[in-house]
Scaffold this motif. Sequence first.
Motif, short mmCIF file in Angstrom:
data_model
loop_
_atom_site.label_atom_id
_atom_site.label_comp_id
_atom_site.label_asym_id
_atom_site.label_seq_id
_atom_site.Cartn_x
_atom_site.Cartn_y
_atom_site.Cartn_z
N VAL A 200 3.86 24.78 12.93
CA VAL A 200 5.27 24.75 13.32
C VAL A 200 5.47 25.53 14.62
CG1 VAL A 200 7.57 25.61 12.69
CG2 VAL A 200 6.19 24.36 11.02
N LEU A 201 4.88 26.71 14.71
CA LEU A 201 5.03 27.51 15.93
C LEU A 201 4.45 26.74 17.12
CD1 LEU A 201 4.10 30.99 14.43
CD2 LEU A 201 6.34 30.32 15.33
N ASN A 202 3.30 26.09 16.91
CA ASN A 202 2.65 25.37 18.02
C ASN A 202 3.33 24.05 18.36
OD1 ASN A 202 0.82 27.34 18.61
ND2 ASN A 202 -0.85 26.45 17.39
N GLY A 203 4.25 23.61 17.52
CA GLY A 203 5.01 22.40 17.82
C GLY A 203 6.23 22.68 18.68
N SER A 204 6.42 23.94 19.07
CA SER A 204 7.62 24.32 19.83
C SER A 204 7.51 23.93 21.30
CB SER A 204 7.82 25.83 19.73
OG SER A 204 7.83 26.22 18.37
N ALA A 205 8.69 23.77 21.89
CA ALA A 205 8.71 23.39 23.31
C ALA A 205 8.35 24.58 24.20
CB ALA A 205 10.10 22.88 23.68
N LEU A 206 8.68 25.78 23.74
CA LEU A 206 8.40 26.98 24.54
C LEU A 206 8.23 28.18 23.61
CD1 LEU A 206 8.30 28.69 27.18
CD2 LEU A 206 10.80 28.64 27.20
N VAL A 207 7.12 28.88 23.75
CA VAL A 207 6.89 30.11 22.98
C VAL A 207 6.77 31.26 23.98
CG1 VAL A 207 5.31 31.35 21.46
CG2 VAL A 207 5.66 28.90 21.13
N ALA A 208 7.55 32.31 23.75
CA ALA A 208 7.50 33.47 24.65
C ALA A 208 7.19 34.73 23.84
CB ALA A 208 8.83 33.63 25.38
N PHE A 209 6.08 35.35 24.15
CA PHE A 209 5.73 36.64 23.55
C PHE A 209 6.41 37.74 24.36
CE2 PHE A 209 2.18 34.33 21.66
CZ PHE A 209 1.89 35.04 20.49
N LEU A 210 7.01 38.69 23.67
CA LEU A 210 7.58 39.88 24.33
C LEU A 210 6.70 41.06 23.93
CD1 LEU A 210 11.41 39.46 23.56
CD2 LEU A 210 9.97 38.24 25.19
N VAL A 211 6.09 41.70 24.90
CA VAL A 211 5.12 42.76 24.60
C VAL A 211 5.38 43.97 25.48
CG1 VAL A 211 2.67 43.27 24.22
CG2 VAL A 211 3.44 40.90 24.16
N SER A 212 5.51 45.12 24.85
CA SER A 212 5.87 46.31 25.61
C SER A 212 5.15 47.55 25.08
CB SER A 212 7.39 46.50 25.50
OG SER A 212 7.78 47.77 25.95
N GLY A 213 4.72 48.39 26.00
CA GLY A 213 4.18 49.70 25.61
C GLY A 213 2.67 49.75 25.56
N SER A 214 2.14 50.95 25.80
CA SER A 214 0.69 51.13 25.88
C SER A 214 0.01 50.87 24.54
CB SER A 214 0.37 52.55 26.37
OG SER A 214 0.98 53.47 25.49
N GLY A 215 0.77 50.97 23.45
CA GLY A 215 0.19 50.72 22.12
C GLY A 215 -0.26 49.28 21.95
N LYS A 216 0.18 48.39 22.83
CA LYS A 216 -0.17 46.97 22.71
C LYS A 216 -1.28 46.57 23.69
CE LYS A 216 3.07 46.50 19.69
NZ LYS A 216 4.33 45.82 19.85
N ALA A 217 -1.69 47.50 24.56
CA ALA A 217 -2.65 47.14 25.62
C ALA A 217 -3.99 46.69 25.03
CB ALA A 217 -2.84 48.31 26.59
N GLY A 218 -4.45 47.39 23.99
CA GLY A 218 -5.73 47.03 23.38
C GLY A 218 -5.68 45.64 22.77
N ALA A 219 -4.58 45.33 22.09
CA ALA A 219 -4.44 44.01 21.46
C ALA A 219 -4.40 42.91 22.51
CB ALA A 219 -3.17 43.98 20.61
N LEU A 220 -3.68 43.15 23.60
CA LEU A 220 -3.60 42.13 24.65
C LEU A 220 -4.96 41.89 25.28
CD1 LEU A 220 -0.51 42.47 27.03
CD2 LEU A 220 -1.15 40.57 25.57
N ARG A 221 -5.69 43.00 25.53
CA ARG A 221 -7.02 42.88 26.14
C ARG A 221 -7.93 42.07 25.22
NH1 ARG A 221 -7.56 48.08 27.24
NH2 ARG A 221 -8.85 48.45 25.41
N ALA A 222 -7.85 42.36 23.92
CA ALA A 222 -8.70 41.65 22.96
C ALA A 222 -8.31 40.16 22.89
CB ALA A 222 -8.58 42.29 21.58
N LEU A 223 -7.00 39.91 22.89
CA LEU A 223 -6.54 38.52 22.78
C LEU A 223 -7.09 37.64 23.88
CD1 LEU A 223 -2.72 38.53 22.05
CD2 LEU A 223 -4.56 37.66 20.64
N PHE A 224 -7.07 38.18 25.09
CA PHE A 224 -7.49 37.38 26.23
C PHE A 224 -8.99 37.53 26.51
CE2 PHE A 224 -2.91 37.75 27.01
CZ PHE A 224 -2.62 36.40 27.16
N GLY A 225 -9.60 38.57 25.99
CA GLY A 225 -11.01 38.81 26.36
C GLY A 225 -12.00 38.49 25.26
N ALA A 226 -11.58 38.58 24.00
CA ALA A 226 -12.53 38.40 22.90
C ALA A 226 -12.67 36.91 22.57
CB ALA A 226 -12.04 39.16 21.67
N PRO A 227 -13.78 36.52 21.96
CA PRO A 227 -13.95 35.13 21.56
C PRO A 227 -12.82 34.68 20.65
CG PRO A 227 -15.98 36.36 21.22
CD PRO A 227 -14.93 37.36 21.61
#
Length: 262
Positions: A200-227
């Motif tokens: 359902v989420l992937n059937g959307s016309a537009l998905v926007a993640f809102l991400v703020s703060g240093s506590g999320k930096a590790g997760a973002l790095r992993a999301l884009f860098g890890a397999p």
Amino acid sequence: MLVSGPVLGSDRPAREGHVIRVFEDHESVSRAAAELFSGEATASVRARGRFAVALAGGATPRRAYEILAGHPFRERVPWHGVHVFWTDERCVPRDDPRSNERMAREALLDFVAIPEEQIHPFACGEGGAEEAATRSELELRRVFGEAGPRFDLVFLGLGADGHTASLFPGSPAIEEAERWVAPVRPPGSEFGRVTLSVPVLNGSALVAFLVSGSGKAGALRALFGAPFDPNRLPAQAIRPDSGRLLWLVDREAKGGLDVEDR
Ligand code: 6PG
């Protein structure tokens, strides 16, 4: 905005329409999210008479909702055509401070002219997550028909462990392929949850993640860098089939992530 472009360092090539925008701070991310909402709502209502949005819970989007409740958005957005849903909900009473519905009502919905029948909270509050998922899916069928939901805009948050909506690492809900709404029972939690499923989420016309703060930096790095492994990093599963994917992040959350300027 500081930078806008594809993320480098991913094992997957940046796909057309998948864009990251980096802002100075949480306030600028929130303003950009409000502008996005307003622009998409105006275009959708003009084109189809209706704008269906799914709102994230958590702390990050609250400021964007507050901005939307104030000038100039309160007057500018065609609220009469807006239909509001949520990406996920905690199965707590509706007036519980942990309720995502309550947060969005207090920050936004109580201040704008959306007809109450166009506000579609998950059917939590009575019964458990299983019953809430079934009843919530019926409501989606009533509004969108059997073809399934197609949201014009979905806001999502990101957890430090890579979760999004109520799709937590290791949860069977990540794999849900049939149901539109999945029940979730996070281990150790005193309440169940419901979440829109990945299809359902992937059937959307537009998905926007809102991400703020240093506590999320590790997760973002992993999301884009890890397999690619959504079971470990559920937010990786969010890749709209034919819609756009936008990351609105602040400088602290971006951390050392390499974004190609364009
Ligand atoms: C929820 C969410 C959840 C949230 C993230 C980030 O109801 O908890 O929808 O996925 O978006 O946990 O939460 P914060 O914005 O509070 O960091």
